[in-house]
Design an enzyme around this catalytic site. Structure first.
Site, PDB file in Angstrom:
ATOM      1  N   ASP A 184      37.077   2.652 -16.600  1.00 20.42           N
ATOM      2  CA  ASP A 184      37.046   1.335 -15.956  1.00 20.42           C
ATOM      3  C   ASP A 184      36.122   1.330 -14.748  1.00 20.42           C
ATOM      4  OD1 ASP A 184      38.840   0.299 -17.750  1.00 20.42           O
ATOM      5  OD2 ASP A 184      40.588   0.582 -16.474  1.00 20.42           O
ATOM      6  N   HIS A 214      46.462 -12.735 -14.426  1.00 24.58           N
ATOM      7  CA  HIS A 214      46.901 -12.909 -13.045  1.00 24.58           C
ATOM      8  C   HIS A 214      47.715 -14.188 -12.863  1.00 24.58           C
ATOM      9  CE1 HIS A 214      43.557 -10.040 -12.600  1.00 24.58           C
ATOM     10  NE2 HIS A 214      44.316  -9.545 -11.653  1.00 24.58           N
ATOM     11  N   CYS A 264      42.515  -8.408 -18.126  1.00 25.23           N
ATOM     12  CA  CYS A 264      42.698  -7.236 -17.276  1.00 25.23           C
ATOM     13  C   CYS A 264      43.978  -6.532 -17.690  1.00 25.23           C
ATOM     14  CB  CYS A 264      42.742  -7.675 -15.804  1.00 25.23           C
ATOM     15  SG  CYS A 264      42.294  -6.372 -14.635  1.00 25.23           S
TER      16      CYS A 264
END
Length: 766
Positions: free
Chosen positions: A612, A707, A739
C-alpha cells in the site's frame, strides 16, 4: 518580542472529541453532549496557551470534524441535496453538518458524503467544498463569532483564525463545467466582510487569515484574486489588524505578492523553508511585522534553540525587535497534545523523550525563543543549556546510527528496482497462474476491528492473555473471515489484519529504528485519530513480520490470499520522521526492509502481494520545481520494495484521497501489476487521470466509500463500474471498496461486500 500560535490540537488531551462524536453517531449521546465537550476542549486549550505565555491565542481553530467543512458551513456553501436533512428539530444543524461529512442514511433519506482529500502534503483529510456557477454565499453559521465571544467571556481576547477566501475557493471544486471557482470571489467576499465587521464590533484586534496556497505555484488569475481579495478586506475593515499566515513551503515566486498585500503581519514557515528569510526581509515593507515560524508544527523533535536564535538575530538586525514575532511554523493540529502524558515506564525509550516536544511543549519553546532573543532570565538560560545538551547527545548517539544499515543502502545495485520482465509479459504469466474471472473482486486488506479483537490485543499487552491464547483467537477470527469471503464469492481474499493495530504502527513495532508513544494521537479526519510511529534512527528488519499470519490464511483455502504490506513512502509519511538526515535516505532504508518481507512472502507461496502507498501523492512538494526530485526517490523506493519477485507473482498497490493528474506518469513508473484507488466519493472523476494517460496496467476503482456508514445499493455500484468501463477497458478493471474496512462494523461490511460481488457478477453477464 511578541508570541502567537496559529492553532492547537482540537481532539482533547484524552481524545474526548472522538469519543463523544462516535457516541453521538451511535445514538449513545445527545447533540448537547457534543457541544459541551467542544466547549470544554476549547476552554482548556485557551487557558493552557495563556499559561504558557502566548500573547495572541487563536480561536476558531477548533472543529467538531474539519475546519474546511466549518467554513463551508459558515459561508452557506451547502450542496442542495443536503437541505432535506434540515428536519424540524433542535439538532438539525449538527445533523446537517455531519451528513455532509459522513453521509446520511436515515428517515428514508440516503445521501452520500462529500468528497474528502488530503490537506496539502499532510495526512490530515478535509471535506472538499462544492461550487456551482454564480453560486451565492450567506452567513449560515456564526461559529467563528460565537467562539470569539466565548473566549472573551473567559477574559481572553483571542485572534480568530479563518481560511483565507482565495485558499478556500482553491480547496474546492467546480461541480459543473465552464467556469472557474475563482469567479465566485466577488460573491464570497461580502460574507467575509460581514464576519470581520461582527468580530471587530466584539473587540477583535487581530484576525488571522490562512492562505497556504501562497506557497504553491500560482497563475496570473490567482495572483490577481489575492490582490483583489485583500484590497477589499482592508477597505471593509480598516480597524482590523490582519495576520496573513503561509506555511508548508517557501513563498518562492510569490514572495513579492505576499509582501505587498495590505496586511499588518506576514507569517512564513522557516522550518520547511529557512532559506526564504533573506528574500522576505528584502521585500517586506518596513512598517509590516514579520512572523517567524520557527517551532516545527508538524514533527515532534525539540527545537534547536541556537539555530532558531541565529534566524531571529538576522531578522531583528534587519527590522528591529518590535517588527518580529515568534510562532510555530503552522498550526499545532499535526502534533500530539502533551509529552507529559507519556508515562515514565511507557512505550517511549528513555533515550528519546529528552529529544522530543509535543504541542504543549512547543508553546514553551515559542515563549523561550522570545525570551532568549531579549533579556532572558536565569531560568530561561538554564533551559537553553539543557536544549544544547539534548541536541549534542542526539547528534552523537549510537542508539540512532547503524553502520551496517547505511552500508546496505550505499550498495544498492542499479537493477535492484526493476522486475525481470515488462508488465505485458508478467500479465500473461499471472493470468495463467491466477485464472481470475473478468471484473475480479477483492478488498483492500483490513476487516472490522471489533471491540472484542481490540480487547484481546489489550489483554495480550497487559499479559493477561498469553501469546499462545492470543494466537489461537486471532487464527479463529482469520478462519471466520476466510470462510465468509469464500461464501460471498470474493475472488482474491485477505486475512483481515486482525492482529494489526495500525497499518504503519504494526510494521514499525517490528522494525529497528522505530519507537512508539502511548498517547501521541493526532487527528487524521473527523473522529479518526492516529498515533504515528517515531522514526528516530536507522531502519532495518529483524525478522519476518507478516509471513506466518498470511501463510496460515492461505492454508485454509484454495483461493488466493493477498499478502498485505505498507509501502516505504507511506511508512515515512505517516510517521514522525527523524530530521537529522534526508527523508530519501530514511525511505530507502524502509524499502529494503519491506523488500525482504516481500521475498519471504513469495517463498511462502503467496501469489498476490499488496504494498500500500496511499501517501505517495501526499508527499509531493507544493511547488513543481521540487517535485521531480521527490518522485524520483519515492518511486524508486517502491520499486526497490516490490521488485524481488518472479513474474508470476502479482504486485498490487493502493492509493486513496488524492488527485492523480499531476503524478500519473510516476504512478505508471511504479509498475505495480494492479493499483486500487479511491473514486466513489468523486463518482469516478479521479479515474479520468488514468483514462487520459492510457494507464497500461490493471486498476481497481473503489465502488463504495468505506468512510461513510451508509450501505450502497448494487445498482449504485453497477452504475459506477459502468462509468469506469467507459474510460478503462473492462479487461483491466478490478472491483473493490475504496479503502480498508477496519473502522466499519461487520453487519454493514457484509451487506456492502455482498452487494459489491453481485454488482461484479452482473457486469460479467453483460
Amino acid at each position: 518580542m511578541r508570541t502567537h500560535n496559529l492553532g492547537y490540537p482540537r481532539i482533547g488531551s484524552h481524545r474526548e472529541l472522538k469519543k463523544v462524536c462516535e457516541q453521538y453517531w451511535s445514538g449513545k449521546a445527545g447533540h448537547k453532549d457534543v457541544l459541551q465537550v467542544g466547549r470544554d476542549i476549547r476552554q482548556e486549550n485557551w487557558m493552557l496557551q495563556k499559561e504558557a505565555g502566548i500573547a495572541l491565542i487563536p480561536s476558531n481553530d477548533f472543529s467538531c470534524y474539519d475546519q474546511v467543512l466549518d467554513h463551508s458551513f459558515m459561508l452557506g456553501a451547502i450542496p442542495q441535496r443536503y437541505n432535506t436533512v434540515l428536519l424540524n428539530n433542535d439538532k438539525a444543524e449538527i445533523d446537517l453538518y455531519f451528513a455532509m461529512a459522513r453521509g446520511y442514511q436515515k428517515d428514508g433519506l440516503d445521501l452520500g458524503a462529500m468528497e474528502m482529500t488530503k490537506w496539502f502534503d499532510t495526512n490530515y483529510h478535509y471535506i472538499v467544498p462544492e461550487f456551482t456557477r454564480d453560486q451565492q454565499f450567506s452567513l449560515f453559521s456564526t461559529k467563528v463569532i460565537d467562539e470569539f465571544y466565548e473566549a472573551r467571556e473567559l477574559g481572553i481576547i483571542t485572534k480568530p483564525v479563518l481560511i483565507g477566501p482565495v485558499s478556500y475557493l482553491l480547496l474546492g471544486k467546480e461541480k459543473e463545467p465552464g467556469f472557474s471557482r475563482l469567479e465566485l470571489l466577488k460573491n464570497l467576499l461580502p460574507v467575509y466582510e460581514q464576519v470581520l465587521f461582527r468580530l471587530i464590533a466584539l473587540g477583535a484586534e487581530w484576525i488571522q487569515f490562512d492562505e497556504p496556497f501562497l506557497c504553491t505555484d500560482l497563475d496570473a488569475e490567482t495572483c490577481e484574486a489575492f490582490e483583489y481579495a485583500y484590497e477589499r478586506l482592508r477597505r471593509a475593515a480598516p480597524k482590523a489588524s490582519i495576520i496573513l499566515a503561509t506555511y508548508f513551503e517557501s513563498l518562492g515566486t510569490n514572495t513579492s505578492l505576499a509582501c505587498r498585500l495590505p496586511v499588518e503581519v506576514l507569517h512564513i514557515d522557516l522550518v520547511r523553508a529557512p532559506e526564504q528569510l533573506e528574500e522576505v526581509i528584502e521585500n517586506l515593507p518596513a512598517e509590516k511585522i514579520l512572523s517567524m515560524g520557527l517551532v516545527d508544527g508538524r514533527n515532534i523533535w525539540k527545537n534547536e534553540y541556537d539555530k532558531s536564535l541565529q534566524l531571529i538575530d538576522k531578522a531583528v538586525k534587519a527590522r528591529g525587535s518590535e517588527k518580529v514575532w515568534i510562532a510555530p511554523s503552522c498550526s499545532l493540529l499535526h502534533t500530539p497534545c502533551d509529552l507529559d502524558h507519556e508515562p515514565e515506564n511507557g512505550n517511549l525509550p528513555s533515550d528519546l523523550k529528552p529529544w522530543m516536544a509535543f504541542a504543549k511543549q512547543k508553546l514553551s519553546e515559542v515563549a523561550d525563543l522570545a525570551m532568549l532573543s531579549g533579556e532572558a532570565d536565569k531560568t530561561t538560560l538554564t533551559r537553553l543549556e539543557t536544549n544544547r545538551q539534548a541536541a549534542q547527545t542526539r547528534l552523537n548517539s549510537s542508539f540512532i546510527h547503524k553502520t551496517d544499515v547505511k552500508a546496505r543502502v550505499a550498495n544498492i545495485t542499479v537493477n535492484a528496482d526493476s522486475r525481470k520482465s515488462p508488465f505485458a509479459q508478467r500479465r500473461l504469466k499471472q493470468q495463467e497462474r491466477l485464472k481470475l474471472p473478468p471484473f475480479p473482486t477483492t478488498t483492500i486488506g483490513s476487516f472490522p476491528q471489533t471491540p472484542e479483537v481490540r480487547r484481546w490485543r489489550a489483554l495480550l499487552k497487559s499479559e493477561k492473555l498469553s501469546s499462545g491464547e492470543y494466537e489461537q483467537l486471532i487464527k479463529a477470527e482469520i478462519e471466520k473471515s476466510i470462510r465468509w469471503q469464500e461464501e460471498t464469492g470474493i475472488d482474491v481474499l485477505v486475512h483481515g489484519e486482525f492482529e494489526r493495530n495500525d497499518m504503519v504502527e504494526y510494521f514499525g513495532e517490528q522494525l529497528e529504528g522505530f519507537a512508539f508513544t502511548n498517547n501521541g494521537w493526532v487527528q487524521s479526519y473527523g473522529s479518526r485519530c492516529v498515533k504515528p510511529p517515531v522514526i528516530y534512527g536507522d531502519v532495518s528488519r529483524k525478522e519476518p513480520m507478516t509471513v506466518a499470519w498470511t501463510a496460515f490464511a492461505q492454508s485454509l483455502t484454495s483461493r488466493f490470499v493477498k499478502g498485505m504490506l505498507t509501502g516505504p513512502v507511506t511508512m515515512l509519511q505517516w510517521s514522525f520522521v527523524r530530521n537529522d538526515q534526508p527523508r530519501s535516505e530514511t525511505c530507502m532504508q524502509i524499502a529494503l526492509a519491506i523488500r525482504d518481507e516481500v521475498a519471504d512472502l513469495e517463498k511462502a507461496g503467496i501469489a498476490v502481494i499488496q504494498i500500500d502507498e496511499p501517501a505517495l501523492r501526499e508527499g509531493l512538494p507544493l511547488q513543481k520545481a521540487q517535485s521531480k526530485l521527490y518522485l524520483d526517490w519515492a518511486v524508486r523506493s517502491f520499486r526497490i520494495a516490490a521488485s524481488a519477485v518472479a513474474d508470476h507473482t502479482q504486485i498490487h498497490t493502493h492509493m486513496c484521497y488524492a488527485e492523480f493528474n499531476d503524478i500519473i506518469h510516476s504512478i505508471a513508473e511504479m509498475d505495480a501489476d494492479v493499483i486500487t484507488i479511491e473514486t466513489s466519493r468523486s463518482q469516478m472523476e479521479l479515474l479520468d487521470a488514468f483514462a487520459n494517460f492510457n494507464y497500461p496496467n490493471e486498476i481497481g476503482p473503489g465502488v463504495y466509500d468505506i468512510h461513510s456508514p451508509r450501505i450502497p445499493a448494487r445498482r449504485e455500484m453497477v452504475s459506477l463500474l459502468r462509468k469506469a468501463q467507459a474510460v478503462i477497458p473492462a479487461a483491466q478493471l478490478w472491483v473493490n471498496p475504496d479503502c480498508g474496512l477496519k473502522t466499519r462494523g461487520w453487519e454493514e461490511t457484509q451487506n456492502a461486500l455482498t452487494e459489491m460481488v453481485a454488482a461484479a457478477r452482473e457486469l460479467r453477464q453483460i
